[in-house]
Design an enzyme around this catalytic site. Structure first.
Site, PDB file in Angstrom:
ATOM      1  N   ASP A 186      21.282 -31.601   0.260  1.00  0.00           N
ATOM      2  CA  ASP A 186      22.555 -30.896   0.434  1.00  0.00           C
ATOM      3  C   ASP A 186      22.695 -29.717  -0.535  1.00  0.00           C
ATOM      4  O   ASP A 186      23.786 -29.189  -0.717  1.00  0.00           O
ATOM      5  CB  ASP A 186      23.725 -31.873   0.251  1.00  0.00           C
ATOM      6  CG  ASP A 186      23.699 -32.532  -1.119  1.00  0.00           C
ATOM      7  OD1 ASP A 186      22.693 -32.344  -1.849  1.00  0.00           O
ATOM      8  OD2 ASP A 186      24.661 -33.225  -1.461  1.00  0.00           O
TER       9      ASP A 186
ATOM     10  N   HIS B  35       0.943  -9.935  -4.340  1.00  0.00           N
ATOM     11  CA  HIS B  35       2.268 -10.574  -4.389  1.00  0.00           C
ATOM     12  C   HIS B  35       2.239 -11.844  -5.239  1.00  0.00           C
ATOM     13  O   HIS B  35       2.805 -12.876  -4.864  1.00  0.00           O
ATOM     14  CB  HIS B  35       2.798 -10.838  -2.971  1.00  0.00           C
ATOM     15  CG  HIS B  35       3.278  -9.579  -2.296  1.00  0.00           C
ATOM     16  ND1 HIS B  35       3.708  -9.540  -0.998  1.00  0.00           N
ATOM     17  CD2 HIS B  35       3.391  -8.309  -2.746  1.00  0.00           C
ATOM     18  CE1 HIS B  35       4.071  -8.294  -0.673  1.00  0.00           C
ATOM     19  NE2 HIS B  35       3.876  -7.531  -1.727  1.00  0.00           N
TER      20      HIS B  35
ATOM     21  N   ASP C  86       6.314  -6.150 -11.318  1.00  0.00           N
ATOM     22  CA  ASP C  86       6.958  -5.542 -10.141  1.00  0.00           C
ATOM     23  C   ASP C  86       8.243  -6.323  -9.931  1.00  0.00           C
ATOM     24  O   ASP C  86       8.215  -7.464  -9.467  1.00  0.00           O
ATOM     25  CB  ASP C  86       6.021  -5.657  -8.932  1.00  0.00           C
ATOM     26  CG  ASP C  86       6.597  -4.988  -7.685  1.00  0.00           C
ATOM     27  OD1 ASP C  86       7.809  -4.690  -7.659  1.00  0.00           O
ATOM     28  OD2 ASP C  86       5.820  -4.783  -6.724  1.00  0.00           O
TER      29      ASP C  86
ATOM     30  N   ASP D 187      13.165  -1.408  -6.595  1.00  0.00           N
ATOM     31  CA  ASP D 187      11.807  -1.958  -6.457  1.00  0.00           C
ATOM     32  C   ASP D 187      10.908  -1.119  -7.365  1.00  0.00           C
ATOM     33  O   ASP D 187      10.507  -0.013  -6.988  1.00  0.00           O
ATOM     34  CB  ASP D 187      11.380  -1.859  -4.985  1.00  0.00           C
ATOM     35  CG  ASP D 187       9.986  -2.418  -4.740  1.00  0.00           C
ATOM     36  OD1 ASP D 187       9.408  -3.021  -5.667  1.00  0.00           O
ATOM     37  OD2 ASP D 187       9.478  -2.241  -3.610  1.00  0.00           O
TER      38      ASP D 187
ATOM     39  N   HIS E 142      -3.533  -1.012  -0.698  1.00  0.00           N
ATOM     40  CA  HIS E 142      -2.234  -0.982   0.005  1.00  0.00           C
ATOM     41  C   HIS E 142      -1.715   0.449   0.135  1.00  0.00           C
ATOM     42  O   HIS E 142      -2.129   1.354  -0.585  1.00  0.00           O
ATOM     43  CB  HIS E 142      -1.206  -1.876  -0.706  1.00  0.00           C
ATOM     44  CG  HIS E 142      -0.894  -1.483  -2.121  1.00  0.00           C
ATOM     45  ND1 HIS E 142      -0.139  -0.386  -2.446  1.00  0.00           N
ATOM     46  CD2 HIS E 142      -1.235  -2.055  -3.306  1.00  0.00           C
ATOM     47  CE1 HIS E 142      -0.019  -0.299  -3.759  1.00  0.00           C
ATOM     48  NE2 HIS E 142      -0.686  -1.301  -4.308  1.00  0.00           N
TER      49      HIS E 142
ATOM     50  N   HIS F 275       7.314   2.560   1.133  1.00  0.00           N
ATOM     51  CA  HIS F 275       8.104   1.929   2.204  1.00  0.00           C
ATOM     52  C   HIS F 275       9.550   2.356   2.002  1.00  0.00           C
ATOM     53  O   HIS F 275       9.929   2.802   0.919  1.00  0.00           O
ATOM     54  CB  HIS F 275       7.961   0.394   2.169  1.00  0.00           C
ATOM     55  CG  HIS F 275       8.270  -0.234   0.838  1.00  0.00           C
ATOM     56  ND1 HIS F 275       9.559  -0.485   0.412  1.00  0.00           N
ATOM     57  CD2 HIS F 275       7.472  -0.646  -0.180  1.00  0.00           C
ATOM     58  CE1 HIS F 275       9.524  -1.042  -0.799  1.00  0.00           C
ATOM     59  NE2 HIS F 275       8.263  -1.138  -1.185  1.00  0.00           N
TER      60      HIS F 275
ATOM     61  N   HIS G 247      12.112  -3.997   1.652  1.00  0.00           N
ATOM     62  CA  HIS G 247      11.344  -3.254   2.658  1.00  0.00           C
ATOM     63  C   HIS G 247      12.366  -2.936   3.742  1.00  0.00           C
ATOM     64  O   HIS G 247      12.588  -3.721   4.653  1.00  0.00           O
ATOM     65  CB  HIS G 247      10.173  -4.085   3.191  1.00  0.00           C
ATOM     66  CG  HIS G 247       9.140  -4.369   2.127  1.00  0.00           C
ATOM     67  ND1 HIS G 247       8.168  -5.313   2.248  1.00  0.00           N
ATOM     68  CD2 HIS G 247       8.940  -3.806   0.903  1.00  0.00           C
ATOM     69  CE1 HIS G 247       7.405  -5.327   1.156  1.00  0.00           C
ATOM     70  NE2 HIS G 247       7.859  -4.423   0.328  1.00  0.00           N
TER      71      HIS G 247
ATOM     72  N   GLU H  80       4.362   4.044  -4.827  1.00  0.00           N
ATOM     73  CA  GLU H  80       3.775   2.958  -5.603  1.00  0.00           C
ATOM     74  C   GLU H  80       2.259   2.848  -5.464  1.00  0.00           C
ATOM     75  O   GLU H  80       1.739   1.860  -4.968  1.00  0.00           O
ATOM     76  CB  GLU H  80       4.417   1.625  -5.214  1.00  0.00           C
ATOM     77  CG  GLU H  80       4.501   1.349  -3.718  1.00  0.00           C
ATOM     78  CD  GLU H  80       5.106  -0.027  -3.442  1.00  0.00           C
ATOM     79  OE1 GLU H  80       4.583  -1.005  -3.997  1.00  0.00           O
ATOM     80  OE2 GLU H  80       6.081  -0.117  -2.688  1.00  0.00           O
TER      81      GLU H  80
ATOM     82  N   TYR I 116      -6.773  -1.639  -8.299  1.00  0.00           N
ATOM     83  CA  TYR I 116      -7.024  -3.037  -8.636  1.00  0.00           C
ATOM     84  C   TYR I 116      -8.531  -3.258  -8.640  1.00  0.00           C
ATOM     85  O   TYR I 116      -9.188  -3.013  -7.627  1.00  0.00           O
ATOM     86  CB  TYR I 116      -6.365  -3.973  -7.609  1.00  0.00           C
ATOM     87  CG  TYR I 116      -4.927  -3.567  -7.333  1.00  0.00           C
ATOM     88  CD1 TYR I 116      -3.883  -4.112  -8.076  1.00  0.00           C
ATOM     89  CD2 TYR I 116      -4.636  -2.596  -6.371  1.00  0.00           C
ATOM     90  CE1 TYR I 116      -2.572  -3.703  -7.850  1.00  0.00           C
ATOM     91  CE2 TYR I 116      -3.335  -2.180  -6.149  1.00  0.00           C
ATOM     92  CZ  TYR I 116      -2.313  -2.729  -6.887  1.00  0.00           C
ATOM     93  OH  TYR I 116      -1.025  -2.320  -6.675  1.00  0.00           O
TER      94      TYR I 116
ATOM     95  N   ARG J 267      -0.276  -0.796 -11.183  1.00  0.00           N
ATOM     96  CA  ARG J 267       0.575  -0.123 -10.186  1.00  0.00           C
ATOM     97  C   ARG J 267       1.720   0.520 -10.951  1.00  0.00           C
ATOM     98  O   ARG J 267       2.190  -0.027 -11.952  1.00  0.00           O
ATOM     99  CB  ARG J 267       1.108  -1.146  -9.167  1.00  0.00           C
ATOM    100  CG  ARG J 267       2.033  -0.561  -8.117  1.00  0.00           C
ATOM    101  CD  ARG J 267       2.174  -1.444  -6.875  1.00  0.00           C
ATOM    102  NE  ARG J 267       2.874  -2.693  -7.082  1.00  0.00           N
ATOM    103  CZ  ARG J 267       2.322  -3.882  -7.145  1.00  0.00           C
ATOM    104  NH1 ARG J 267       1.014  -4.008  -7.017  1.00  0.00           N
ATOM    105  NH2 ARG J 267       3.039  -4.962  -7.328  1.00  0.00           N
TER     106      ARG J 267
ATOM    107  N   GLU K 106       5.348   2.107  -9.815  1.00  0.00           N
ATOM    108  CA  GLU K 106       6.212   2.228  -8.630  1.00  0.00           C
ATOM    109  C   GLU K 106       7.587   2.761  -9.014  1.00  0.00           C
ATOM    110  O   GLU K 106       8.239   2.222  -9.912  1.00  0.00           O
ATOM    111  CB  GLU K 106       6.364   0.853  -7.971  1.00  0.00           C
ATOM    112  CG  GLU K 106       7.370   0.837  -6.818  1.00  0.00           C
ATOM    113  CD  GLU K 106       7.387  -0.477  -6.048  1.00  0.00           C
ATOM    114  OE1 GLU K 106       7.081  -1.529  -6.649  1.00  0.00           O
ATOM    115  OE2 GLU K 106       7.717  -0.439  -4.854  1.00  0.00           O
TER     116      GLU K 106
HETATM  117  N1  GLY Z   1       7.685  -5.640  -4.460  1.00  0.00           N
HETATM  118  C1  GLY Z   1       7.093  -5.445  -3.203  1.00  0.00           C
HETATM  119  C2  GLY Z   1       6.736  -4.035  -3.017  1.00  0.00           C
HETATM  120  O1  GLY Z   1       6.540  -3.328  -3.965  1.00  0.00           O
HETATM  121  O2  GLY Z   1       6.690  -3.569  -1.933  1.00  0.00           O
HETATM  122 MN    MN Z   2       7.456  -3.463  -5.805  1.00  0.00          MN
HETATM  123 MN    MN Z   3       7.585  -1.582  -3.143  1.00  0.00          MN
END
Ligand code: GLY
Ligand code: MN
Ligand code: MN
Length: 427
Positions: A23, A227, A244, A255, A334, A338, A345, A368, A372, A392, A394
């Protein structure tokens, strides 16, 4: 409603309360489409837009007031007060939706809805439509068409208003402070979770109740797991740590990613790779302007990264050929952007008629880029000092009529990061 075709109705269900065990509930988070149109954050609600309905065009179904329930979970708006508190035309109890909503669908040719988001609701909606269809011989006119709401609503959400940008600026400001706090607090021997706690502390003390997505705190090779959210390892002196993380403020997300050395000083090889990613981040941001396309920041960032990897002899070959063959994908797996908004996103089409979309003032995107180099990177000639590094950088960028506005301002120059960390170490 002015974008809907004549004789149509839109149905927008709110999010449903989910349970994490027995619950005990997950913290409720309203559906972004629903919240965008209502500002209403209670569960069990449905919004209906019925243009030209004589008794009111904007209708909210919501929970009735209930003293016992409100004792446990706090005040409800209730259907009687919906018009006054939320500016809708009419409010009805959610428990009466079965009796009332089918009448609002009858005679309307098209229903705008996001099918698949709430399958249980979809099923009920189909049953109501079927029930109208069963009475067709008697003159009932059932809706004949389901149309994706996103074509109207997500185009609106993609271009942020001044008020939305204000919330996003604040989300990014709080998030930037959180990243700098993490830089000051980082010490060898701490766990990634303890560093995450510093982020959350900064979010919450500044009025952001939750992160916009699970925070990624990855040290050493963990940073190569894109992730990674275990956040359970111990920070080692010679590692970089990639964070991140972004808060959600008034329903809008930041983000942001920063990468810094646990010791407070970049090693030579860490710095060499870091400077490439930083330059790529800057090149991506520089290409954000009205009339550029969504993919321009990525193209700019990847060119910088590939050239940098060639200069360090971590890639071999010729720039254009590598770019064309995707041979860099092992290190840069990647895309670099976005949409960002209420959802991390965020919604909005990335292509129009097959071509990358043009950027317009009010759109917000991330930039971003990342490099890697996994421990098991296949490029055989790699010296050990390059391996187990993930970087990274971003930032969140709003397109303006003149060009762009960077919303996130956490330190990212090597010297600024090292200075912040040195100040933190002396506390
Ligand atoms: N934190 C997920 C991204 O950077 O898209
Ligand atoms: Mn991110
Ligand atoms: Mn992002």
């Amino acid at each position: 409603m002015s974008l809907m075709v004549p004789g149509s109705v839109a149905v927008i269900p709110g999010a449903i309360q989910r349970y994490r065990n027995r619950d005990t509930e997950h913290l409720f988070r309203q559906d972004s489409d629903f919240y965008y149109l209502t500002g209403f954050s209670e569960p069990d609600a449905v919004l209906v837009l019925a243009p030209e309905r004589s008794h009111g065009e904007v209708i909210l179904f919501c929970r009735e007031r209930n003293a016992r329930a409100e004792l446990y979970n706090g005040e409800r708006v209730g259907p009687e007060r919906a018009a006054e508190k939320l500016g809708v035309d009419d409010g009805f109890p959610i428990n009466d939706i079965e009796e009332i909503l089918p009448g609002m669908l009858e005679g309307r040719e098209r229903i705008y809805i996001t099918l698949g988001a709430y399958p249980d609701f979809d099923k009920r909606l189909m049953q109501w439509v079927s029930a109208i269809r069963a009475r067709e011989a008697g003159g009932a006119i059932p809706p004949g068409e389901f149309h994706a709401l996103k074509h109207l609503l997500h185009e609106q959400r993609l271009v942020k208003s001044a008020l939305e940008l204000k919330a996003m600026r604040e989300a990014a400001r709080i998030t930037s402070m959180a990243h700098e706090r993490a830089m000051r607090c980082a010490r060898p021997g701490m766990t990634e979770t303890q560093l995450e706690a510093e982020l959350v502390h900064e979010f919450m003390t500044n009025g952001a109740h939750t992160p916009a997505y699970p925070s990624i705190v990855g040290s050493g090779a963990n940073a190569c797991v894109l992730h990674y959210v275990d956040n359970a390892s111990v920070l080692k002196k010679n590692d970089l740590v990639l964070i991140d993380a972004g808060c959600e403020y008034q329903h809008y997300a930041a983000d942001v990613t920063r990468t810094f050395p646990v010791s407070g000083r970049f090693s030579k090889s860490q710095q060499a790779l870091y400077e490439i990613v930083l330059e790529a981040n800057r090149a991506g941001i520089d290409s954000c302007r009205p009339g550029a396309t969504f993919s321009d920041p990525h193209v700019a960032a990847v060119s910088v990264m590939v050239q940098g990897l060639l200069d360090l002899k971590l890639l071999q070959g010729e720039l254009t050929e590598i770019l064309e063959t995707d041979a860099y994908r092992e290190f840069c797996p990647h895309n670099s952007s976005h949409w960002l908004g209420s959802d991390v996103h965020d919604v909005g089409d990335y292509r129009v008629d097959g071509a990358w979309r043009e950027l317009e003032p009010g759109m917000v995107l991330t930039v971003e880029p990342g490099i890697y180099i996994r421990d098991d990177a296949s490029t055989g000639a790699l010296a050990p000092r390059w391996r187990g590094i993930g970087i990274r950088v971003e930032d969140d960028v709003a397109i303006t009529s003149e060009g762009h506005e960077v919303l996130s301002h956490a330190a990212k120059d090597v010297s600024d990061i090292q200075q912040l960390m040195a100040e933190g170490a002396s506390l």
